[in-house]
Scaffold this motif. Structure first.
Motif, PDB file in Angstrom:
ATOM      1  N   ARG A 210      28.894  32.532  38.421  1.00 32.91           N
ATOM      2  CA  ARG A 210      27.598  32.008  37.986  1.00 32.91           C
ATOM      3  C   ARG A 210      27.748  31.178  36.707  1.00 32.91           C
ATOM      4  NH1 ARG A 210      22.122  33.472  38.456  1.00 32.91           N
ATOM      5  NH2 ARG A 210      22.698  35.211  39.833  1.00 32.91           N
ATOM      6  N   GLN A 211      28.533  31.695  35.752  1.00 30.16           N
ATOM      7  CA  GLN A 211      28.762  30.960  34.514  1.00 30.16           C
ATOM      8  C   GLN A 211      29.480  29.641  34.781  1.00 30.16           C
ATOM      9  OE1 GLN A 211      30.745  34.354  32.500  1.00 30.16           O
ATOM     10  NE2 GLN A 211      29.430  33.866  30.754  1.00 30.16           N
ATOM     11  N   PHE A 212      30.468  29.692  35.684  1.00 31.90           N
ATOM     12  CA  PHE A 212      31.204  28.476  36.021  1.00 31.90           C
ATOM     13  C   PHE A 212      30.258  27.403  36.555  1.00 31.90           C
ATOM     14  CE2 PHE A 212      33.172  26.013  39.494  1.00 31.90           C
ATOM     15  CZ  PHE A 212      34.081  25.285  38.763  1.00 31.90           C
ATOM     16  N   ILE A 213      29.392  27.784  37.487  1.00 38.31           N
ATOM     17  CA  ILE A 213      28.451  26.831  38.073  1.00 38.31           C
ATOM     18  C   ILE A 213      27.481  26.308  37.015  1.00 38.31           C
ATOM     19  CG2 ILE A 213      26.564  26.547  39.717  1.00 38.31           C
ATOM     20  CD1 ILE A 213      29.281  26.611  41.051  1.00 38.31           C
ATOM     21  N   GLN A 214      26.965  27.180  36.194  1.00 40.58           N
ATOM     22  CA  GLN A 214      25.953  26.793  35.216  1.00 40.58           C
ATOM     23  C   GLN A 214      26.521  25.950  34.069  1.00 40.58           C
ATOM     24  OE1 GLN A 214      24.274  30.576  34.045  1.00 40.58           O
ATOM     25  NE2 GLN A 214      22.755  30.565  35.695  1.00 40.58           N
ATOM     26  N   GLN A 215      27.739  26.283  33.604  1.00 37.27           N
ATOM     27  CA  GLN A 215      28.258  25.661  32.388  1.00 37.27           C
ATOM     28  C   GLN A 215      29.222  24.506  32.639  1.00 37.27           C
ATOM     29  OE1 GLN A 215      29.704  28.528  29.458  1.00 37.27           O
ATOM     30  NE2 GLN A 215      28.383  30.116  30.300  1.00 37.27           N
TER      31      GLN A 215
ATOM     32  N   PRO B 134      34.764  19.542  31.971  1.00 36.47           N
ATOM     33  CA  PRO B 134      35.987  20.219  32.415  1.00 36.47           C
ATOM     34  C   PRO B 134      36.127  21.603  31.794  1.00 36.47           C
ATOM     35  CG  PRO B 134      36.440  18.007  31.569  1.00 36.47           C
ATOM     36  CD  PRO B 134      35.051  18.350  31.149  1.00 36.47           C
ATOM     37  N   VAL B 135      36.972  22.408  32.436  1.00 41.76           N
ATOM     38  CA  VAL B 135      37.294  23.730  31.918  1.00 41.76           C
ATOM     39  C   VAL B 135      38.679  24.113  32.416  1.00 41.76           C
ATOM     40  CG1 VAL B 135      36.244  24.958  33.873  1.00 41.76           C
ATOM     41  CG2 VAL B 135      36.473  26.124  31.664  1.00 41.76           C
ATOM     42  N   ILE B 136      39.382  24.927  31.650  1.00 43.17           N
ATOM     43  CA  ILE B 136      40.708  25.422  32.039  1.00 43.17           C
ATOM     44  C   ILE B 136      40.599  26.913  32.340  1.00 43.17           C
ATOM     45  CG2 ILE B 136      43.072  25.855  31.246  1.00 43.17           C
ATOM     46  CD1 ILE B 136      42.787  23.314  29.529  1.00 43.17           C
ATOM     47  N   LEU B 137      41.139  27.301  33.496  1.00 46.22           N
ATOM     48  CA  LEU B 137      41.098  28.681  33.953  1.00 46.22           C
ATOM     49  C   LEU B 137      42.514  29.266  33.923  1.00 46.22           C
ATOM     50  CD1 LEU B 137      38.801  28.135  37.077  1.00 46.22           C
ATOM     51  CD2 LEU B 137      38.117  28.594  34.707  1.00 46.22           C
ATOM     52  N   LYS B 138      42.645  30.478  33.378  1.00 49.58           N
ATOM     53  CA  LYS B 138      43.949  31.139  33.290  1.00 49.58           C
ATOM     54  C   LYS B 138      43.888  32.483  33.984  1.00 49.58           C
ATOM     55  CE  LYS B 138      46.231  31.000  29.472  1.00 49.58           C
ATOM     56  NZ  LYS B 138      46.677  31.099  28.060  1.00 49.58           N
TER      57      LYS B 138
ATOM     58  N   LEU C 266      43.160  23.279  35.661  1.00 52.08           N
ATOM     59  CA  LEU C 266      42.108  22.474  35.048  1.00 52.08           C
ATOM     60  C   LEU C 266      41.108  22.055  36.115  1.00 52.08           C
ATOM     61  CD1 LEU C 266      42.208  19.836  32.339  1.00 52.08           C
ATOM     62  CD2 LEU C 266      41.236  19.159  34.521  1.00 52.08           C
ATOM     63  N   TYR C 267      39.825  22.259  35.826  1.00 50.80           N
ATOM     64  CA  TYR C 267      38.757  21.783  36.709  1.00 50.80           C
ATOM     65  C   TYR C 267      38.112  20.556  36.085  1.00 50.80           C
ATOM     66  CZ  TYR C 267      34.199  21.202  38.806  1.00 50.80           C
ATOM     67  OH  TYR C 267      33.099  20.638  39.407  1.00 50.80           O
ATOM     68  N   PHE C 268      37.881  19.506  36.902  1.00 49.82           N
ATOM     69  CA  PHE C 268      37.166  18.320  36.428  1.00 49.82           C
ATOM     70  C   PHE C 268      35.993  18.047  37.366  1.00 49.82           C
ATOM     71  CE2 PHE C 268      40.849  17.173  38.976  1.00 49.82           C
ATOM     72  CZ  PHE C 268      40.310  16.360  39.976  1.00 49.82           C
ATOM     73  N   PRO C 269      34.829  17.708  36.810  1.00 52.66           N
ATOM     74  CA  PRO C 269      33.642  17.462  37.635  1.00 52.66           C
ATOM     75  C   PRO C 269      33.696  16.107  38.344  1.00 52.66           C
ATOM     76  CG  PRO C 269      33.060  18.133  35.390  1.00 52.66           C
ATOM     77  CD  PRO C 269      34.505  17.769  35.388  1.00 52.66           C
ATOM     78  N   ASP C 270      32.710  15.866  39.146  1.00 55.53           N
ATOM     79  CA  ASP C 270      32.594  14.637  39.932  1.00 55.53           C
ATOM     80  C   ASP C 270      32.516  13.405  39.033  1.00 55.53           C
ATOM     81  OD1 ASP C 270      32.219  13.022  42.185  1.00 55.53           O
ATOM     82  OD2 ASP C 270      30.040  13.217  42.098  1.00 55.53           O
TER      83      ASP C 270
END
Length: 267
Positions: free
Chosen positions: A57-62, A68-72, A243-247
């Motif tokens: 939920r946080q990932f979708i909202q923020q 972008p965000v980095i996930l470990k 690393l996630y990057f948006p559209d």
């Protein structure tokens, strides 16, 4: 009998790859050009979260549609990493054809070579004065049927966007290489071996770059002179980091070492 023999062969290859990784400092045997590795990892101004602290939920909202965000530590790809060691990939795919493309923003030229030829002859450090149109890059043109056995062992990031599915792009590249600024749909990128430096801009803030100049030349000749308001969002990611990057976000990459990496494009 054949089934048991097949299991034994797989386990032998698996542990051989694991031993390769351990003996080579967990670089999978890919750092033959370690003396050409780049040392400047740059700053990191991207949020980093571990699996225990970020909910879907946080990932979708923020982040999903905004930044972008980095996930470990969100998935364990130890097995996939073992299978991507240099010796393992050469043994399994050395004779197969791979398609290389030129590393410029508007890339058209494609070259088909045996995977072994790419690794032995073309996987080399980037020269500062080489143009993107003269740089052959292995990333994205993967035949999923031929690489299925490898991809089936990859655990993709589990946070998907609504109404999307993931498509894999697998790559291997030498130190100093990378793709210049471009944009497309949202996705993830994970480093399996090596380090990859990322530079990103939101859709409304197109960076200044030449589409046929490499990321290395941009980092050396343009990046140091950017005013504060034109500096990118950036970070260097390492094995096990995603690393996630948006559209439609602009992004460019720079491999600091010989790197093995895989992206999951969401569409």
């Amino acid at each position: 009998m054949e089934y048991k023999l097949g299991i034994q062969v797989f386990l032998l290859l698996f542990w051989r790859s694991a031993l390769d990784a351990l003996l080579s400092g967990n670089d999978g045997g890919w750092s033959s050009n370690s003396e050409y590795s780049l040392t400047d990892e740059g700053p990191c101004n991207i949020d980093i979260w571990d699996k225990a602290s970020l909910s879907h939920r946080q990932f979708i909202q923020q982040y999903a549609y905004s930044k972008p965000v980095i996930l470990k530590g969100f998935s364990d790809n130890t097995k996939f990493q073992f299978l991507c060691s240099k010796s393992s990939l050469l043994q399994e795919y050395g004779e197969r054809m791979v398609r290389l493309s030129t590393a410029n923003t508007y890339s058209y030229r494609k070259v088909d070579v045996r995977f072994e030829e790419f690794v032995d002859l073309l996987l080399r450090p980037q020269s500062l004065d080489t143009l993107g149109s003269d740089t052959l890059y292995f990333f994205g043109d993967n035949n999923f049927t031929e690489w299925r056995a490898l991809f089936e062992n990859y655990k993709a990031p589990r946070y998907m966007l609504p109404h999307t599915t993931g498509a894999y792009s697998f790559g291997i590249a030498g130190p100093g290489t990378g793709v210049p600024f471009h944009w497309h749909g949202p996705g993830y990128s994970e480093v399996i071996y090596g380090r990859k430096r990322w530079f990103l801009y939101p859709p409304e803030k197109a960076p200044h770059f030449h589409p046929n100049y490499t990321t290395l030349s941009w980092v050396k000749e343009t990046y140091p002179y950017l005013p504060e308001e034109e500096k990118p969002i950036e970070c260097t990611i390492r094995p096990g980091e995603v690393l996630y990057f948006p559209d439609r976000w602009w992004h460019a990459t720079l491999n600091l070492d010989t790197s093995v990496f895989i992206s999951t494009f969401l569409g």
